[in-house]
Design a protein around this motif. Structure first.
Motif, PDB file in Angstrom:
ATOM      1  N   LEU A 106      29.235  -8.742 -14.971  1.00 32.07           N
ATOM      2  CA  LEU A 106      28.332 -10.081 -14.577  1.00 32.07           C
ATOM      3  C   LEU A 106      29.222 -10.626 -13.361  1.00 32.07           C
ATOM      4  O   LEU A 106      28.480 -11.106 -12.538  1.00 32.07           O
ATOM      5  N   TRP A 107      30.479 -10.751 -13.423  1.00 32.91           N
ATOM      6  CA  TRP A 107      31.220 -11.225 -12.366  1.00 32.91           C
ATOM      7  C   TRP A 107      31.059 -10.681 -10.966  1.00 32.91           C
ATOM      8  O   TRP A 107      30.970 -11.174 -10.010  1.00 32.91           O
ATOM      9  N   ARG A 108      31.118  -9.220 -11.148  1.00 33.29           N
ATOM     10  CA  ARG A 108      30.660  -8.388  -9.995  1.00 33.29           C
ATOM     11  C   ARG A 108      29.338  -8.734  -9.497  1.00 33.29           C
ATOM     12  O   ARG A 108      29.038  -8.531  -8.104  1.00 33.29           O
ATOM     13  N   LEU A 160      17.681 -11.750 -18.172  1.00 38.33           N
ATOM     14  CA  LEU A 160      18.704 -11.719 -16.853  1.00 38.33           C
ATOM     15  C   LEU A 160      19.952 -12.422 -17.428  1.00 38.33           C
ATOM     16  O   LEU A 160      19.588 -13.908 -17.689  1.00 38.33           O
ATOM     17  N   TYR A 161      21.051 -11.843 -17.305  1.00 37.38           N
ATOM     18  CA  TYR A 161      22.256 -12.659 -17.729  1.00 37.38           C
ATOM     19  C   TYR A 161      23.036 -13.131 -16.353  1.00 37.38           C
ATOM     20  O   TYR A 161      23.307 -12.026 -15.681  1.00 37.38           O
ATOM     21  N   SER A 162      23.736 -14.142 -16.359  1.00 38.57           N
ATOM     22  CA  SER A 162      24.390 -14.573 -15.401  1.00 38.57           C
ATOM     23  C   SER A 162      25.847 -15.320 -15.785  1.00 38.57           C
ATOM     24  O   SER A 162      25.596 -16.152 -16.879  1.00 38.57           O
ATOM     25  N   VAL A 172      27.918 -17.273 -20.647  1.00 42.42           N
ATOM     26  CA  VAL A 172      26.702 -17.076 -19.855  1.00 42.42           C
ATOM     27  C   VAL A 172      25.330 -17.701 -20.044  1.00 42.42           C
ATOM     28  O   VAL A 172      25.476 -18.481 -21.023  1.00 42.42           O
ATOM     29  N   LYS A 173      24.486 -17.430 -19.190  1.00 36.64           N
ATOM     30  CA  LYS A 173      23.137 -17.997 -19.418  1.00 36.64           C
ATOM     31  C   LYS A 173      22.230 -16.886 -19.287  1.00 36.64           C
ATOM     32  O   LYS A 173      22.406 -15.785 -18.723  1.00 36.64           O
ATOM     33  N   LEU A 183      30.886 -19.169 -16.836  1.00 39.04           N
ATOM     34  CA  LEU A 183      32.265 -19.351 -16.792  1.00 39.04           C
ATOM     35  C   LEU A 183      32.798 -18.472 -15.680  1.00 39.04           C
ATOM     36  O   LEU A 183      32.493 -17.212 -15.381  1.00 39.04           O
ATOM     37  N   ALA A 184      33.610 -19.331 -14.799  1.00 41.34           N
ATOM     38  CA  ALA A 184      34.136 -18.729 -13.330  1.00 41.34           C
ATOM     39  C   ALA A 184      35.168 -17.716 -13.994  1.00 41.34           C
ATOM     40  O   ALA A 184      35.984 -18.016 -14.783  1.00 41.34           O
ATOM     41  N   ARG A 185      35.459 -16.570 -13.307  1.00 42.24           N
ATOM     42  CA  ARG A 185      36.694 -15.584 -13.592  1.00 42.24           C
ATOM     43  C   ARG A 185      37.802 -16.265 -13.300  1.00 42.24           C
ATOM     44  O   ARG A 185      38.744 -16.080 -13.970  1.00 42.24           O
ATOM     45  N   GLU A 186      38.030 -17.257 -12.342  1.00 36.78           N
ATOM     46  CA  GLU A 186      39.239 -17.600 -11.989  1.00 36.78           C
ATOM     47  C   GLU A 186      39.496 -18.684 -13.253  1.00 36.78           C
ATOM     48  O   GLU A 186      40.845 -18.700 -13.517  1.00 36.78           O
TER      49      GLU A 186
END
Length: 122
Positions: A13-15, A62-64, A52-53, A67-70
């Motif tokens: 998801l981060w990509r 659809l998932y996004s 995620v949401k 939480l930020a990867r950083e």
């Protein structure tokens, strides 16, 4: 805290987000030996953790990432340092050097980082 398996889903998801469960399965399912139910279970766990949401898209979701990867990397690395090295970086680096896990490139990058940090000190 996000599990190792959940982190695999988060990396997808981060990509590239948003993604459906089927798209996530297509990307990592074979390498992880996961079935669709596994991916959906992991996504549900991530939803409960508010990492995620999900947004409805016709008959699928659809998932996004929320939480930020950083932030994940920061939390995970801090947890590792706290658990294994009493919150200190030097013993971590010493451990890797003792195990011969540092390449010449790693050492050069560490030297550069230390010089930059030293230059920033008043």
């Amino acid at each position: 805290m996000i599990s190792e398996a959940e982190a695999v889903v988060m990396e997808v998801l981060w990509r590239n987000a948003p993604r459906s469960a089927e798209e996530i399965l297509a990307e990592v399912g074979q390498a992880q030996q996961w079935q669709e139910g596994t991916v959906k279970s992991l996504l549900n766990r991530l939803l409960k953790k508010k990492a995620v949401k999900a947004e409805r898209d016709g008959r699928r979701y659809l998932y996004s990432p929320l939480l930020a990867r950083e932030k994940y990397v920061h939390q995970t690395s801090k947890s590792l340092l706290d658990r294994l090295f009493d919150g200190r970086v030097a013993p971590l680096v010493a451990h890797f050097s003792e195990q011969r896990k540092l390449s010449k490139k790693d050492i050069a990058e560490l030297r550069q980082l230390l010089e930059e940090l030293d230059d920033e000190q008043p």
